[in-house]
Design an enzyme around this catalytic site. Structure first.
Site, PDB file in Angstrom:
ATOM      1  N   HIS A   1       0.926  -1.145   0.062  1.00  0.00           N
ATOM      2  CA  HIS A   1       0.022   0.002  -0.096  1.00  0.00           C
ATOM      3  C   HIS A   1       0.845   1.201   0.089  1.00  0.00           C
ATOM      4  CE1 HIS A   1       1.002  -0.739   4.208  1.00  0.00           C
ATOM      5  NE2 HIS A   1       0.442   0.643   4.442  1.00  0.00           N
TER       6      HIS A   1
ATOM      7  N   HIS B   1       1.126   3.905   1.994  1.00  0.00           N
ATOM      8  CA  HIS B   1       1.759   4.677   3.294  1.00  0.00           C
ATOM      9  C   HIS B   1       3.316   4.885   2.882  1.00  0.00           C
ATOM     10  CE1 HIS B   1      -1.661   4.085   6.618  1.00  0.00           C
ATOM     11  NE2 HIS B   1      -1.504   5.253   6.028  1.00  0.00           N
TER      12      HIS B   1
ATOM     13  N   ASP C   1       5.825   4.927   4.876  1.00  0.00           N
ATOM     14  CA  ASP C   1       6.869   3.863   5.429  1.00  0.00           C
ATOM     15  C   ASP C   1       7.189   2.586   4.614  1.00  0.00           C
ATOM     16  OD1 ASP C   1       4.160   3.719   6.277  1.00  0.00           O
ATOM     17  OD2 ASP C   1       4.979   2.169   7.941  1.00  0.00           O
ATOM     18  N   HIS C   2       6.169   2.419   3.764  1.00  0.00           N
ATOM     19  CA  HIS C   2       6.367   1.185   2.715  1.00  0.00           C
ATOM     20  C   HIS C   2       6.890   1.457   1.310  1.00  0.00           C
ATOM     21  CE1 HIS C   2       3.897  -1.511   5.438  1.00  0.00           C
ATOM     22  NE2 HIS C   2       3.871  -0.283   6.116  1.00  0.00           N
TER      23      HIS C   2
ATOM     24  N   HIS D   1      -7.084  -1.825   6.144  1.00  0.00           N
ATOM     25  CA  HIS D   1      -6.208  -0.809   6.488  1.00  0.00           C
ATOM     26  C   HIS D   1      -6.919   0.543   6.151  1.00  0.00           C
ATOM     27  CE1 HIS D   1      -2.521   0.742   8.113  1.00  0.00           C
ATOM     28  NE2 HIS D   1      -2.122   1.172   6.914  1.00  0.00           N
TER      29      HIS D   1
ATOM     30  N   ASP E   1      -0.155  -3.914   6.072  1.00  0.00           N
ATOM     31  CA  ASP E   1      -0.521  -3.327   7.223  1.00  0.00           C
ATOM     32  C   ASP E   1      -2.270  -3.575   7.201  1.00  0.00           C
ATOM     33  OD1 ASP E   1       1.767  -2.362   7.539  1.00  0.00           O
ATOM     34  OD2 ASP E   1       1.220   0.006   7.572  1.00  0.00           O
TER      35      ASP E   1
ATOM     36  N   HIS F   1       6.692  -5.031  11.750  1.00  0.00           N
ATOM     37  CA  HIS F   1       6.021  -4.026  11.556  1.00  0.00           C
ATOM     38  C   HIS F   1       6.017  -3.593  13.138  1.00  0.00           C
ATOM     39  CE1 HIS F   1       3.512  -0.295  10.757  1.00  0.00           C
ATOM     40  NE2 HIS F   1       3.870  -0.561   9.407  1.00  0.00           N
TER      41      HIS F   1
HETATM   42 ZN   LIG Z   1       3.104   0.671   7.852  1.00  0.00          ZN
HETATM   43 ZN   LIG Z   2       0.031   1.480   6.534  1.00  0.00          ZN
END
Ligand SMILES: [Zn+2]
Ligand SMILES: [Zn+2]
Length: 273
Positions: free
Chosen positions: A60, A62, A64-65, A148, A171, A242
């Site tokens: 996805h 976000h 951080d990914h 999510h 996530d 995570h």
């Molecule tokens: Zn994340």
């Molecule tokens: Zn996420």
């Protein structure tokens, strides 16, 4: 089929846990799930030099990914790789990659002035839907929807190959669809967000710490519930990833074991599971 946890962290910077990324491989076939902060160095530490950095599957969008997607893309090209980088991800991936290439265009042009006969890096994007998304080197990769929200779509991935099945959750809060796609899986790598350890600052967007914790719980899976997911999926092994910087591995383990009788591994960077 091998699974190496490259990064087991979450958005807050943590010197002991890099951003989310997992490497699946069977022989020379490699699949990278997510491109969290530090993924390039982690790949090198796992024995994959930049020239060989593999296809990327994004769960996805976000940040951080995806934050090191540009690092992967341009560094692989700088060292000499001309084959297109394959990126598989949810709707919106093509636009994100176009923006990234636009951001990198000046750097790429400047570097090409030193090089002979060098085309700019190419990226081949496939926007995915739920179901089987690719087969390569004896591995079948399927994507399935997770919960999510408000991030939609968000996916988890299942890898079938070499007599082994591995699921990477991405996530999600506890997801019935993930349980369906993970039945009898050999290894369930599942996110585990210990919300109680989150930080809070005035002006961060949540009026109180309690409100922030409540909000995080609406789209992540707490340690006390991740075991139930593994039990419902009849997973043979549960791996927690995570993780928050202040999470205590012993506490995560104890919480997960209250609802799951199988082996639980608290993820660590560069651990093979
Ligand atoms: Zn994340
Ligand atoms: Zn996420």
């Amino acid at each position: 089929m091998r699974a190496v946890l490259l990064g087991t962290g979450s958005p807050p910077p943590n010197p002991r846990r890099r951003g989310p990324a997992t490497l699946l491989s069977l022989g020379q076939a490699r699949f990278l799930v997510d491109a969290g902060s530090g993924v390039g160095s982690q790949l090198v530490q796992a024995g994959v030099r930049a020239y060989d950095w593999p296809r990327l599957l994004i769960t996805h969008h976000h940040s951080d990914h995806t934050i090191d997607m540009g690092h992967l893309l341009v560094t692989r090209w700088i060292v000499g790789q001309n084959a297109p980088l394959e990126i598989w991800g949810p709707a919106g991936t093509r636009r994100q990659v176009e923006l990234l290439l636009d951001y990198l265009a000046w750097d790429i042009d400047v570097r090409r002035e030193h090089m002979h006969d060098r085309r700019p890096p190419e990226v081949r994007v496939t926007e995915i839907e739920e179901g089987k998304i690719l087969e390569a080197g004896g591995v079948t990769v399927s994507a399935f929807l997770v919960d999510h929200g408000p991030v939609t779509p968000a996916f988890g991935f299942r890898f079938d190959g070499g007599g082994r099945r591995v699921v990477v959750s991405g996530d999600t809060r506890p997801s019935e669809n993930l349980v369906r796609w993970s039945q009898d899986v050999d290894c369930l790598i599942h996110e585990c967000c210990d919300m109680a350890t989150t930080g809070w600052f005035p002006g961060c967007g949540w009026p109180t710490l309690e409100e922030k914790i409540r909000d995080l719980q609406s789209y992540h899976t707490p340690p006390g519930e991740v075991g139930r997911v593994a039990t419902d999926a009849r997973a043979k092994t549960l791996v927690l990833s995570h993780l928050m910087p202040a999470s205590e591995p012993a506490e995560l383990l104890a919480a997960a074991r209250t609802q799951y009788a199988g082996p639980v591994v608290v993820g660590a960077d560069l651990l093979e599971v």
